[in-house]
Design an enzyme around this catalytic site. Structure first.
Site, PDB file in Angstrom:
ATOM      1  N   LYS A   1      43.095  28.570  61.372  1.00 28.46           N
ATOM      2  CA  LYS A   1      41.658  28.487  61.094  1.00 28.46           C
ATOM      3  C   LYS A   1      41.434  27.769  59.768  1.00 28.46           C
ATOM      4  O   LYS A   1      42.307  27.797  58.903  1.00 28.46           O
ATOM      5  CB  LYS A   1      41.080  29.903  60.947  1.00 28.46           C
ATOM      6  CG  LYS A   1      40.877  30.658  62.232  1.00 28.46           C
ATOM      7  CD  LYS A   1      40.251  32.019  61.949  1.00 28.46           C
ATOM      8  CE  LYS A   1      40.114  32.836  63.220  1.00 28.46           C
ATOM      9  NZ  LYS A   1      39.154  32.251  64.179  1.00 28.46           N
TER      10      LYS A   1
ATOM     11  N   ARG B   1      41.705  37.510  73.717  1.00 26.43           N
ATOM     12  CA  ARG B   1      41.687  37.655  75.180  1.00 26.43           C
ATOM     13  C   ARG B   1      43.073  37.961  75.734  1.00 26.43           C
ATOM     14  O   ARG B   1      43.211  38.589  76.778  1.00 26.43           O
ATOM     15  CB  ARG B   1      41.086  36.384  75.795  1.00 26.43           C
ATOM     16  CG  ARG B   1      41.824  35.120  75.449  1.00 26.43           C
ATOM     17  CD  ARG B   1      41.003  33.866  75.740  1.00 26.43           C
ATOM     18  NE  ARG B   1      39.928  33.668  74.751  1.00 26.43           N
ATOM     19  CZ  ARG B   1      39.024  32.695  74.828  1.00 26.43           C
ATOM     20  NH1 ARG B   1      39.045  31.834  75.830  1.00 26.43           N
ATOM     21  NH2 ARG B   1      38.096  32.581  73.909  1.00 26.43           N
TER      22      ARG B   1
END
Ligand code: BES
Ligand code: MN
Ligand code: ZN
Length: 522
Positions: free
Chosen positions: A289, A363
């Protein structure tokens, strides 16, 4: 923070701060209502004075501390009087009452008070049980502060003094409901505060091992069954998602299970599984990130924190439903052992997933936990909570949780529960196309790469492959899990969103009979 219900004359309670809710005073006269007028007399006219000179008019949001005048018989025993304006006294919602509890505590704490009392407000249309529950929730939530890492110029800070709030009724024929309400509200808010504590903790203090240990500690304290799977067991069970995400960190992943199984449930009674994303720090992994704001990714286990808090409340309130909480914990780090873009993971369900972005890690851990929960407990319904997508932040900010799922009735019931506890959950679509977009070419599924469009729904589309035909709701709390705004009972930082909602949902849940499943096997 302790919340009590007492029966006493307000003028006789000896406290640091005596608070009183005041509806908007009308007309030029600004005549005080009877109860306030008698307090005013006992305070030597301190209230009528500030009303007369226009410093206080009972407007919603306005509050003022006044100092009682005079002494002797019949005078006010409290050191200070806190006037809390509530606007239209005849139209107080449950959340207004919660806010009142919060404002009383914040106002009193601001005066360093620990002995606090509130003249029991009468709120049209609400019974004492509801009123005292809302007051306790607001008070206990407002009293929360994450101060574990604050020192006194390098020296250990003494612990903050515990405060007590007494809700004072001048007369109360049956105090039991009010007391029960205060107790319920305290349990709910303390459980929410536990979730906030876990979630506010920085990544170095809240690793997957630590998070699951905290869950177990709570579970032992209240009497929930627990099980924690370490790496060898995760390997045995082929939890490729949790293992893959966790393999880049020296802090190994875990899957924790907390089970609430009340005695005497009927054989066909429903089971609910709640699953929380527990990424204790999300650097993005090899798909790193950007630096700005990365520190906020310590909150990426907010879903798991909510599951821990909710399980505490569910057990302490002895909710008569079989509930299983699962916490999928891992740290997402880049390293030479980290999973990489292009890797193909084999999940617990047997599905294969190509990693297109290591930052779409939530997920993956949820997929294993959902598949395991579905297979092991054959639940009537499943709910997951996760700080899953930046797209959720963009769409809803910290105003609303993203609400998606496979079962309209369950979605409706969750939405209604949120409305009752003043946590907004906003429906977003989950189309077959969203599911199709997550299909892979060299693997069954891919974890990302569906483009920027509808990022919240495609994430849900991915998850839907792991829930079978069990009614399932996905709550994206990326925005609501923490906030920079502070409200009457909610400060900035981790919010513990979902704890009160889940309990409220369970108390109203009317599941469709799940008989068909068993019948199908005959
Ligand atoms: N934990 C983040 C989502 C997030 C972002 C939560 C900002 C709260 C605030 C999640 O793991 C993530 O990185 N999602 C990616 C998915 C993408 C790579 C498909 C995202 O939303 O950018
Ligand atoms: Mn991520
Ligand atoms: Zn994440």
């Amino acid at each position: 923070m302790q919340v009590k219900v007492t029966v006493d004359s307000p003028r006789d309670v000896k406290v640091d701060v005596l608070a009183v809710a005041v509806g908007e005073l009308e007309g030029k006269q600004k005549k005080l209502p009877a109860a306030l007028a008698s307090l005013d007399t006992a305070a030597g006219g301190a209230v009528s004075q500030v009303v007369k000179n226009g410093d206080f008019g009972g407007k919603k949001g306005q509050s003022l501390v006044v100092y009682p005048q005079g002494s002797g018989r019949g005078s006010l025993k409290a050191d200070r009087l806190l006037l809390v304006g509530i606007g239209n006294a005849d139209e107080q919602s449950v959340d207004d009452i919660r806010a009142l509890g919060g404002r009383v505590v914040k106002g009193a704490r601001g005066k360093k008070a620990t002995k606090i009392a509130l003249v029991a407000p009468s709120a049209k249309g609400h019974g004492n049980e509801v009123i005292c529950q809302a007051l306790a929730e607001g008070a206990v939530l407002a009293d929360y502060k994450y101060d574990r890492f604050l020192t006194d110029d390098g020296k250990k800070k003494p612990a903050r003094k515990r405060a007590t709030l007494s809700v004072v009724y001048a007369r109360l024929a049956k105090p039991a409901p009010a007391r029960a309400g205060a107790k319920r509200g305290t349990i709910l808010a303390e459980s929410q505060n536990l979730a906030r504590d876990l979630s506010n903790a920085p990544g170095n203090a809240m690793t997957p091992v630590r998070l699951t240990a905290e869950a177990v500690k709570m579970a032992r304290a209240v009497g929930l069954r627990t099980r924690v799977m370490a790496v060898p067991e995760l390997q045995k069970r082929k939890m490729g998602g949790i293992l893959g995400v966790g393999q880049g960190s020296t802090n190994p992943p875990r899957l924790a299970i907390l089970e609430h199984k009340p005695r005497g449930l009927k054989a066909n009674s429903p089971t609910l599984c709640i699953v929380g994303k527990g990424i204790t720090f999300d650097s993005g992994g090899i798909s790193l990130k950007p630096g700005a704001g990365m520190h906020e990714m310590k909150h990426d286990m907010s879903g798991a924190a909510t599951v821990v808090g909710a399980m505490r409340a569910i057990r302490m309130l002895n909710i008569p439903v079989h509930v299983v909480g699962l916490i999928a914990a891992a740290e997402n780090m880049p390293s030479d052992t980290a999973y990489r873009p292009g890797d193909i993971l084999t999940m617990h369900s047997g599905h294969t997933v190509e990693i297109q972005n290591t930052d779409a890690e939530g997920r993956l851990v949820l997929a294993d936990a959902l598949a395991y929960a579905n297979k092991t407990y054959k639940p009537t319904a499943m709910i997951d909570l996760a700080t899953l997508t930046g797209a959720c932040m963009v769409a809803l900010g910290d105003w609303a949780t993203g609400l998606m799922g496979t079962d309209d009735k369950l979605i409706e019931e969750i939405k209604a529960a949120g409305e009752r506890v003043n946590e907004i959950q906003w429906p977003l679509p989950l189309f077959d196309d969203h599911k199709k977009l997550m299909k892979g070419s060299v693997s069954d599924l891919k974890n990302a790469g569906a483009g920027r469009s509808a990022g919240m729904s495609t994430a849900a589309g991915f998850l839907s492959a792991f829930v079978g035909d069990t009614p399932w709701v996905h709550l994206d709390i990326a925005g609501t899990g923490w906030t920079s705004r502070s409200g009457p009972y909610q400060g900035s930082g981790a919010t513990g969103v979902g704890v009160r909602m889940l309990v409220d949902f369970l108390e109203h849940w009317k599941p469709r009979s799940r008989k068909p499943r068993k019948a199908a096997r005959k």
